[in-house]
Design a protein around this motif. Structure first.
Motif, mmCIF file in Angstrom:
data_model
loop_
_atom_site.group_PDB
_atom_site.id
_atom_site.type_symbol
_atom_site.label_atom_id
_atom_site.label_comp_id
_atom_site.label_asym_id
_atom_site.label_seq_id
_atom_site.Cartn_x
_atom_site.Cartn_y
_atom_site.Cartn_z
ATOM 1 N N ALA A 9 56.380 -39.383 9.047
ATOM 2 C CA ALA A 9 56.348 -38.032 8.484
ATOM 3 C C ALA A 9 57.127 -37.038 9.329
ATOM 4 C CB ALA A 9 54.894 -37.570 8.330
ATOM 5 N N ALA A 10 58.006 -37.523 10.170
ATOM 6 C CA ALA A 10 58.786 -36.635 11.037
ATOM 7 C C ALA A 10 59.554 -35.619 10.204
ATOM 8 C CB ALA A 10 59.759 -37.458 11.877
ATOM 9 N N GLY A 11 59.564 -34.392 10.667
ATOM 10 C CA GLY A 11 60.241 -33.304 9.973
ATOM 11 C C GLY A 11 59.305 -32.436 9.170
ATOM 12 N N PHE A 12 58.234 -33.016 8.642
ATOM 13 C CA PHE A 12 57.314 -32.237 7.819
ATOM 14 C C PHE A 12 56.494 -31.230 8.620
ATOM 15 C CE2 PHE A 12 58.531 -35.510 4.912
ATOM 16 C CZ PHE A 12 58.553 -34.859 3.680
ATOM 17 N N PRO A 37 55.350 -50.604 -1.819
ATOM 18 C CA PRO A 37 55.154 -50.462 -3.256
ATOM 19 C C PRO A 37 54.148 -49.372 -3.617
ATOM 20 C CG PRO A 37 53.892 -52.317 -2.456
ATOM 21 C CD PRO A 37 54.654 -51.779 -1.276
ATOM 22 N N GLY A 38 53.357 -48.936 -2.650
ATOM 23 C CA GLY A 38 52.282 -48.003 -2.953
ATOM 24 C C GLY A 38 52.420 -46.677 -2.252
ATOM 25 N N ALA A 39 51.400 -45.835 -2.435
ATOM 26 C CA ALA A 39 51.415 -44.486 -1.873
ATOM 27 C C ALA A 39 51.086 -44.502 -0.387
ATOM 28 C CB ALA A 39 50.416 -43.616 -2.623
ATOM 29 N N LEU A 40 51.598 -43.501 0.322
ATOM 30 C CA LEU A 40 51.306 -43.288 1.735
ATOM 31 C C LEU A 40 50.505 -42.004 1.877
ATOM 32 C CD1 LEU A 40 54.835 -44.082 3.246
ATOM 33 C CD2 LEU A 40 52.863 -45.637 3.041
ATOM 34 N N PHE A 41 49.516 -42.009 2.767
ATOM 35 C CA PHE A 41 48.651 -40.845 2.978
ATOM 36 C C PHE A 41 48.643 -40.478 4.458
ATOM 37 C CE2 PHE A 41 47.173 -43.047 -0.767
ATOM 38 C CZ PHE A 41 46.926 -42.025 -1.680
ATOM 39 N N PHE A 42 48.900 -39.225 4.746
ATOM 40 C CA PHE A 42 48.922 -38.735 6.119
ATOM 41 C C PHE A 42 47.942 -37.577 6.246
ATOM 42 C CE2 PHE A 42 53.165 -40.234 4.941
ATOM 43 C CZ PHE A 42 53.371 -41.238 5.881
ATOM 44 N N ALA A 43 46.899 -37.784 7.060
ATOM 45 C CA ALA A 43 45.933 -36.707 7.280
ATOM 46 C C ALA A 43 46.540 -35.605 8.137
ATOM 47 C CB ALA A 43 44.671 -37.255 7.944
ATOM 48 N N ASP A 44 47.430 -35.998 9.061
ATOM 49 C CA ASP A 44 48.110 -35.025 9.928
ATOM 50 C C ASP A 44 49.498 -35.580 10.229
ATOM 51 O OD1 ASP A 44 49.039 -33.339 12.001
ATOM 52 O OD2 ASP A 44 46.982 -32.893 12.598
ATOM 53 N N THR A 45 50.513 -34.943 9.684
ATOM 54 C CA THR A 45 51.887 -35.454 9.824
ATOM 55 C C THR A 45 52.340 -35.503 11.271
ATOM 56 O OG1 THR A 45 52.729 -33.218 9.436
ATOM 57 C CG2 THR A 45 52.568 -34.676 7.522
ATOM 58 N N ALA A 69 49.064 -32.069 6.048
ATOM 59 C CA ALA A 69 48.552 -33.175 5.234
ATOM 60 C C ALA A 69 49.589 -33.497 4.158
ATOM 61 C CB ALA A 69 47.223 -32.801 4.597
ATOM 62 N N LEU A 70 49.816 -34.805 3.938
ATOM 63 C CA LEU A 70 50.902 -35.207 3.037
ATOM 64 C C LEU A 70 50.544 -36.497 2.328
ATOM 65 C CD1 LEU A 70 53.942 -34.765 2.187
ATOM 66 C CD2 LEU A 70 54.533 -36.250 4.118
ATOM 67 N N THR A 71 50.891 -36.551 1.041
ATOM 68 C CA THR A 71 50.841 -37.812 0.297
ATOM 69 C C THR A 71 52.232 -38.068 -0.252
ATOM 70 O OG1 THR A 71 50.316 -36.856 -1.873
ATOM 71 C CG2 THR A 71 48.466 -37.332 -0.406
ATOM 72 N N HIS A 106 51.154 -31.896 -0.776
ATOM 73 C CA HIS A 106 50.975 -31.478 0.611
ATOM 74 C C HIS A 106 49.939 -30.372 0.749
ATOM 75 C CE1 HIS A 106 53.964 -28.656 -1.096
ATOM 76 N NE2 HIS A 106 53.300 -27.764 -0.361
ATOM 77 N N ALA A 107 49.490 -30.202 1.973
ATOM 78 C CA ALA A 107 48.639 -29.075 2.355
ATOM 79 C C ALA A 107 49.145 -28.560 3.696
ATOM 80 C CB ALA A 107 47.174 -29.501 2.461
ATOM 81 N N PHE A 108 48.863 -27.296 3.978
ATOM 82 C CA PHE A 108 49.365 -26.687 5.208
ATOM 83 C C PHE A 108 48.377 -26.795 6.363
ATOM 84 C CE2 PHE A 108 51.595 -24.063 1.869
ATOM 85 C CZ PHE A 108 52.794 -24.733 1.990
ATOM 86 N N THR A 109 47.253 -27.474 6.094
ATOM 87 C CA THR A 109 46.294 -27.794 7.148
ATOM 88 C C THR A 109 46.052 -29.297 7.104
ATOM 89 O OG1 THR A 109 44.423 -27.400 5.652
ATOM 90 C CG2 THR A 109 45.163 -25.538 7.004
ATOM 91 N N SER A 110 45.600 -29.851 8.210
ATOM 92 C CA SER A 110 45.312 -31.284 8.215
ATOM 93 C C SER A 110 44.138 -31.555 7.272
ATOM 94 C CB SER A 110 44.995 -31.756 9.625
ATOM 95 O OG SER A 110 43.904 -31.027 10.165
ATOM 96 N N HIS A 111 44.139 -32.736 6.678
ATOM 97 C CA HIS A 111 43.100 -33.074 5.697
ATOM 98 C C HIS A 111 42.988 -34.591 5.593
ATOM 99 C CE1 HIS A 111 40.688 -33.172 2.070
ATOM 100 N NE2 HIS A 111 41.603 -33.926 1.485
ATOM 101 N N GLU A 112 41.791 -35.081 5.697
ATOM 102 C CA GLU A 112 41.533 -36.506 5.524
ATOM 103 C C GLU A 112 41.358 -36.758 4.027
ATOM 104 O OE1 GLU A 112 41.866 -39.853 7.183
ATOM 105 O OE2 GLU A 112 41.279 -38.332 8.662
ATOM 106 N N TRP A 113 42.322 -37.442 3.433
ATOM 107 C CA TRP A 113 42.295 -37.656 1.988
ATOM 108 C C TRP A 113 41.125 -38.557 1.607
ATOM 109 C CZ3 TRP A 113 45.481 -34.477 -0.457
ATOM 110 C CH2 TRP A 113 46.602 -33.992 0.223
ATOM 111 N N THR A 114 40.308 -38.102 0.660
ATOM 112 C CA THR A 114 39.108 -38.835 0.267
ATOM 113 C C THR A 114 39.472 -40.012 -0.629
ATOM 114 O OG1 THR A 114 38.731 -37.554 -1.744
ATOM 115 C CG2 THR A 114 37.830 -36.663 0.314
ATOM 116 N N GLU A 115 38.516 -40.913 -0.812
ATOM 117 C CA GLU A 115 38.746 -42.057 -1.697
ATOM 118 C C GLU A 115 39.020 -41.586 -3.120
ATOM 119 O OE1 GLU A 115 39.140 -45.272 -1.031
ATOM 120 O OE2 GLU A 115 39.068 -44.651 1.069
ATOM 121 N N GLU A 116 38.296 -40.527 -3.559
ATOM 122 C CA GLU A 116 38.509 -40.006 -4.908
ATOM 123 C C GLU A 116 39.931 -39.456 -5.051
ATOM 124 O OE1 GLU A 116 35.969 -39.310 -2.958
ATOM 125 O OE2 GLU A 116 34.237 -40.133 -4.039
ATOM 126 N N GLU A 117 40.398 -38.728 -4.033
ATOM 127 C CA GLU A 117 41.758 -38.181 -4.084
ATOM 128 C C GLU A 117 42.799 -39.297 -4.074
ATOM 129 O OE1 GLU A 117 41.450 -33.842 -1.897
ATOM 130 O OE2 GLU A 117 41.305 -35.655 -0.650
#
Length: 378
Positions: A121-124, A107-115, A131-133, A151-162
């Motif tokens: 996140a296969a294929g991305f 039911p909710g969002a998914l967050f991937f720091a590194d696909t 990085a993908l939400t 998305h971002a083209f580098t890995s990124h740890e999504w913050t609580e604010e984000e």
């Protein structure tokens, strides 16, 4: 990439924070409630995700009715480049994609720091997305009908604010998207029914086979060339489907008469536009612009047409656009009582009728669309 989403310049992540998340959500709510379609409702939210998080791009993919693919409806920021992305834009995201399967069950969002670290996140990674939400959009029955991705083209740890911003924005958009998605599906159902109604009449009048689809396509192209968009273009299309609906009330002796009608029969024939208007008046969802096409496409620019003798710009624009398209297709089509005119002959007829039967500006636009034939203008 021709035909794909163009890159746009975005504000660096974290800027513009003077506007609170609550104010942003309120603003997006207002825009979403006022938006006429799904794409325009999504764009401000996608812009906000790109401007306020580490995401460099965001997009909304919607399930296409009757298919198993999710097609791009709106985007912001930088999109992946290359043949794989071009194929996704052309053909959509397949429903069996691991990410979409994962969204179906959450039911909710998914967050991937590194696909690269997640099977969902296969294929991305192959697209260069690290990085993908992803957030699901469900309809009232719980079916997955859309996916909001950033998305971002580098890995990124999504913050609580984000994460909070993404959850707030997507929660709001879930409501807006579910409403607009349902409206679009209802419109699609209406459109299909109206086209079938037009084709049913065409089946009775066998000599006009294919006329409905041909003249509708030509009218829509001409309307778009003259600046019609969105609801206006849809009203023109729906009116084109039903333009001769009133002929269903005509007796076969008149409808299938092989030559020129006598005055009483001609007068009865002309009543078909009023009959058509009365019939479609029973369809509460039909816009006024569609009714205008049905009722007024036999009016003449000089006031000598029927049923009301309207002249000039008193004739609704949709009817003025449709009229020469209708005449063109009738001229280049073979009928039991006439040969098919050549493209050049039909174009000459339209040009001769400019300023008398037809709106000169509409004829000029149609002639500009016209190619060398044969068939409808290219």
């Amino acid at each position: 990439m021709a035909g794909s989403f163009p890159p746009r310049t975005v504000t660096a992540p974290g800027s513009g924070q003077a506007t609170s998340v609550a104010d942003l959500t309120l603003g997006l709510t207002r825009m979403g409630l006022m938006a006429p379609d799904l794409g325009s409702a999504m764009r401000p939210a996608l812009d906000a995700l790109v401007e306020r998080t580490a995401a460099v791009g965001a997009g909304y993919f919607q399930l296409r009715e009757g298919s198993l693919t999710f097609h791009a409806r709106a985007a912001s920021g930088e999109m992946p480049q290359g043949p794989m992305m071009e194929a996704l834009l052309a053909h959509g995201l397949p429903a069996e994609l691991p990410l979409l399967r994962a969204l179906t069950g959450t039911p909710g969002a998914l967050f991937f720091a590194d696909t690269r670290d997640h099977v969902e996140a296969a294929g991305f990674p192959d697209l260069g997305v690290l990085a993908l939400t992803a957030a699901p959009i469900h309809d009232g029955g719980g079916r997955l009908v859309g996916a909001l991705l950033s998305h971002a083209f580098t890995s990124h740890e999504w913050t609580e604010e984000e994460r909070a911003l993404f959850a707030g924005v997507t929660g709001l958009l879930s409501l807006v998207a579910a409403r607009l998605d349902a409206e679009e599906r209802e419109q699609a159902a209406h459109e299909g029914a109206l086209r079938v109604l037009g084709l049913t009449l065409e089946a009775r009048d066998a000599e006009t086979q294919g006329h409905t689809d041909r003249v509708t396509a030509l009218a829509v192209r001409l309307g778009a060339a003259l600046g019609l968009r969105g609801a206006e273009l849809r009203a023109l299309r729906w009116g084109a489907y039903l333009h001769d609906l009133g002929k269903i009330s005509l007796p076969d002796a008149i409808l299938h008469h092989p030559g020129r009608l006598d005055p009483p029969s001609r007068a009865r024939m002309e009543e078909h536009v009023l009959d058509g208007a009365r019939l479609v008046g029973q369809l509460p969802f039909l816009p006024q612009g569609a009714l205008d096409v049905i009722l007024s496409h036999h009016e003449w620019w000089n006031g000598q047409g029927y049923p009301h003798g309207l002249a000039g710009e008193a004739i609704p624009l949709g009817a003025r656009i449709f009229a020469p398209c209708d005449v063109y297709d009738a001229l280049v089509s073979e009928r039991p009582y006439k040969r098919a005119w050549t493209h050049a002959e039909a174009v000459d007829y339209l040009a001769a009728g400019s300023g008398t039967q037809f709106d000169p500006a509409v004829v000029a636009a149609l002639l500009q669309l016209a190619g060398d034939g044969p068939g409808q203008p290219a």
